[in-house]
Design a protein around this motif. Structure first.
Motif, mmCIF file in Angstrom:
data_model
loop_
_atom_site.group_PDB
_atom_site.id
_atom_site.type_symbol
_atom_site.label_atom_id
_atom_site.label_comp_id
_atom_site.label_asym_id
_atom_site.label_seq_id
_atom_site.Cartn_x
_atom_site.Cartn_y
_atom_site.Cartn_z
ATOM 1 N N MET A 1 0.828 -1.199 0.000
ATOM 2 C CA MET A 1 0.000 0.000 0.000
ATOM 3 C C MET A 1 0.868 1.256 0.000
ATOM 4 O O MET A 1 0.559 2.238 -0.696
ATOM 5 N N VAL A 2 1.964 1.233 0.764
ATOM 6 C CA VAL A 2 2.907 2.358 0.744
ATOM 7 C C VAL A 2 3.431 2.575 -0.674
ATOM 8 O O VAL A 2 3.551 3.713 -1.153
ATOM 9 N N ASP A 3 3.716 1.480 -1.369
ATOM 10 C CA ASP A 3 4.264 1.593 -2.719
ATOM 11 C C ASP A 3 3.259 2.230 -3.676
ATOM 12 O O ASP A 3 3.615 3.101 -4.483
ATOM 13 N N VAL A 4 1.997 1.827 -3.596
ATOM 14 C CA VAL A 4 1.000 2.364 -4.512
ATOM 15 C C VAL A 4 0.800 3.858 -4.270
ATOM 16 O O VAL A 4 0.635 4.642 -5.217
ATOM 17 N N ILE A 5 0.842 4.260 -3.009
ATOM 18 C CA ILE A 5 0.700 5.680 -2.686
ATOM 19 C C ILE A 5 1.910 6.462 -3.195
ATOM 20 O O ILE A 5 1.786 7.614 -3.614
ATOM 21 N N SER A 6 3.062 5.816 -3.181
ATOM 22 C CA SER A 6 4.285 6.471 -3.664
ATOM 23 C C SER A 6 4.341 6.547 -5.181
ATOM 24 O O SER A 6 5.045 7.394 -5.734
ATOM 25 N N THR A 7 3.624 5.669 -5.852
ATOM 26 C CA THR A 7 3.643 5.628 -7.326
ATOM 27 C C THR A 7 2.221 5.675 -7.871
ATOM 28 O O THR A 7 1.756 4.709 -8.499
ATOM 29 N N PRO A 8 1.491 6.751 -7.628
ATOM 30 C CA PRO A 8 0.113 6.842 -8.125
ATOM 31 C C PRO A 8 0.100 6.932 -9.649
ATOM 32 O O PRO A 8 1.146 7.159 -10.271
ATOM 33 N N PRO A 9 -1.050 6.769 -10.264
ATOM 34 C CA PRO A 9 -1.132 6.889 -11.722
ATOM 35 C C PRO A 9 -0.663 8.274 -12.185
ATOM 36 O O PRO A 9 -0.886 9.278 -11.499
#
Length: 552
Positions: free
Chosen positions: A413-421
């Motif tokens: 989840m941290v990763d997705v927040i760090s790499t949003p679309p």
């Protein structure tokens, strides 16, 4: 220290000398209900000095007595043999009022008649529990990571699949169910570093200085553990804002550290004044060794947003006084007031030049639980360390390795927040729309809360510039103060308990966060949906007027 019970016999409870005992009958007197059933636990509140301990003790409990009248030890671990530091721990956000709220919910389910039909829990910043809709893209990537078979499903956008594949490739065995490196999955730490660089306008971030964690709380406690040394007047002191988020006071109590209070300026929208920092530091040096300064920006529970100049002043102060800076920045996207802007401590530090950026020790914290995400249950977070001694850093790595690793879904989840679309990707437009809708709604609710509270005689609410909470000041009549003290309660605790029993609204008294002597507050989250928030504010307004009239 906790209070041992001298006797629990035949339903009669006798507390240690000087204690005040709050039985369920108190709840009955203010609208609750009690039970005299012999097999039911009774909630007790023990008040001594300035601390309270809530526990449940069965009226049928017996203390085994030896012939000479001394209690025999039937358990290895008892309240008397418990780690004394644990007994000092208090956490108001999930304290006695919340326990009572849970009981009331059960009573409603059992058909007990109340002057309300539901309990509204406005005590904690749990966005999804309050009805906030998850961000689609975040959940898509996590779903793909948890169940990779979905990668074959054409219903999922390609950018979500791309991120899921990258995370899975970095996991042992290609499974999110495997342990990761103790510091966190390397590619995720790289993504966090890139996120920080983008946020701070290109200031470099080293993935080696990123530590993924079980929410920001776990990282904060870990750093506090590194700091704790000494005995007596050499014990480590940590400067924390008052009002504060109770994690800090609770962690310092558990770790046997010294809590060093500095007061925010309520009359100036909870601003931080360096002269107050200096006063607090000089006073603390008489009885402990202050080694760290904690800043919460945006503020919890106070909702203020610090100016760049204020942050610069704090950094200079920390440099002069040789203090480690702890920057709690978990609400960095939650900015609502016009003219306010989030400035990260790291960015300001590096903009001040090598004199500071090469010397001031800084640890910054962020979390997946707040901002527009509200993904509290995933327990994802990270910290970035700057200017940490290399040998200390090795000890930090050793310390986090003891717990193996943070939850890997939380890391994802941290990763997705760090790499949003990004613009051009299939999920970009929907992601931006959902993110902006959440933040706009929070902004609307922040202004609504402030406006309504300030129409109520006896309530004064500063602008909610950021974060997720309102922390209004309330006037409590002297008659209510006296009744509260007679019941062994802080006046604002009495106010909040009465509010819960009469309206079903669960908020947290300001005494759980700290406040200046003679002032009373409560913390309330602004997270409920607008319609429900309006109902909550209307009920609270009516209650305050009724409460004030009753005790005037």
């Amino acid at each position: 220290m906790g209070l041992p019970l001298h006797r629990v016999l035949g339903g009669t409870v006798t507390a240690a000398r000087g204690a005040r005992v709050l039985l369920p009958e108190m709840f009955s007197r203010i609208g609750g209900r009690s039970s005299t059933s012999s097999n039911r636990s009774i909630p007790l509140v023990f008040s001594f000095s300035h601390r309270r301990c809530l526990s449940k003790i069965s009226v049928t409990s017996k203390v085994e007595m030896s012939i000479n009248g001394v209690a025999s030890q039937s358990k290895v671990l008892t309240i008397d043999t418990l780690n004394p530091s644990i007994k000092k721990v208090e956490y108001a956000v999930r304290g006695p009022i919340v326990l009572r709220a849970i009981e009331i919910e059960k009573e409603l389910q059992e058909g007990v008649k109340k002057p309300f039909t539901e309990v509204i829990k406005a005590n904690i910043g749990d966005a999804h529990a309050m009805g906030q809709t998850p961000i689609t893209f975040l959940r898509q990537v996590i779903a793909l990571c948890i169940y990779p078979e979905l990668l074959k499903d054409n219903k999922f956008p390609e950018d979500a699949k791309k991120r899921a594949r990258r995370i899975l490739q970095a996991c042992a065995g290609g499974s999110i169910g495997a342990y990761s490196a103790s510091q966190g999955i390397e590619c995720i730490r790289q993504d966090v570093a890139h996120y920080i660089e983008r946020r701070d306008g290109g200031i470099p971030s080293d993935p080696g200085n990123i530590f993924l964690s079980t929410g920001a709380s776990d990282a904060i406690v870990t750093i506090l553990k590194l700091l704790m040394t000494g005995e007596g007047n050499t014990r480590t002191g940590v400067m924390i804002p008052i009002p504060q988020y109770p994690l800090y006071s609770a962690a310092l109590a558990e770790l046997n550290g010294v809590q060093v209070n500095y007061y925010l300026d309520e009359e100036n929208c909870w601003a931080l004044d360096v002269e107050e920092l200096r006063r607090s530091l000089n006073a603390a040096r008489q009885h402990c060794r202050p080694r760290a300064l904690c800043i919460i920006n945006p503020g919890n529970p106070t909702g203020q947003v610090q100016s760049k100049k204020c942050i610069e002043d704090v950094i200079r102060f920390a440099a002069e006084e040789k203090l480690l800076l702890l920057a709690d920045e978990v609400y960095q996207d939650n900015i609502y007031a016009q003219g306010c802007k989030f400035h990260s401590f790291k960015k300001v530090l590096f903009e001040m030049g090598p004199e500071y950026s090469n010397t001031v020790e800084l640890v910054s914290f962020h979390s997946t639980s707040k901002c527009y995400m509200g993904e509290c249950g995933f327990r994802g977070g990270y910290m970035e360390v700057c200017n940490m001694d290399p040998e200390v850093k090795q000890q930090l790595i050793k310390l986090v390795s003891v717990r193996l690793c943070p939850p890997v879904p939380g890391q994802a989840m941290v990763d997705v927040i760090s790499t949003p679309p990004v613009e051009g990707e299939p999920s970009y437009e929907q992601f931006v729309k959902e993110k902006n809708a959440v933040l706009a709604s929070l902004g609307e609710k922040a202004h609504l809360t402030e406006d309504i509270f300030n129409t109520v005689p006896g309530i004064k609410c500063n602008p909610v510039q950021g974060a997720m909470y309102s922390f209004p000041r309330i006037e409590i009549p002297d008659k209510a103060v006296k009744e509260a003290k007679a019941k062994g309660l802080a006046p604002d605790m009495f106010y909040c308990i009465t509010l819960l029993e009469e309206t079903g609204i669960c908020i947290v008294p300001g005494s759980g966060f700290g406040q200046r002597e003679g002032t009373y507050h409560f913390r309330m989250t602004i997270l409920p949906p607008v319609d429900k928030l309006k109902v909550l504010l209307k009920k609270l307004k009516e209650f305050h007027i009724k409460f004030t009239n009753k005790y005037s």
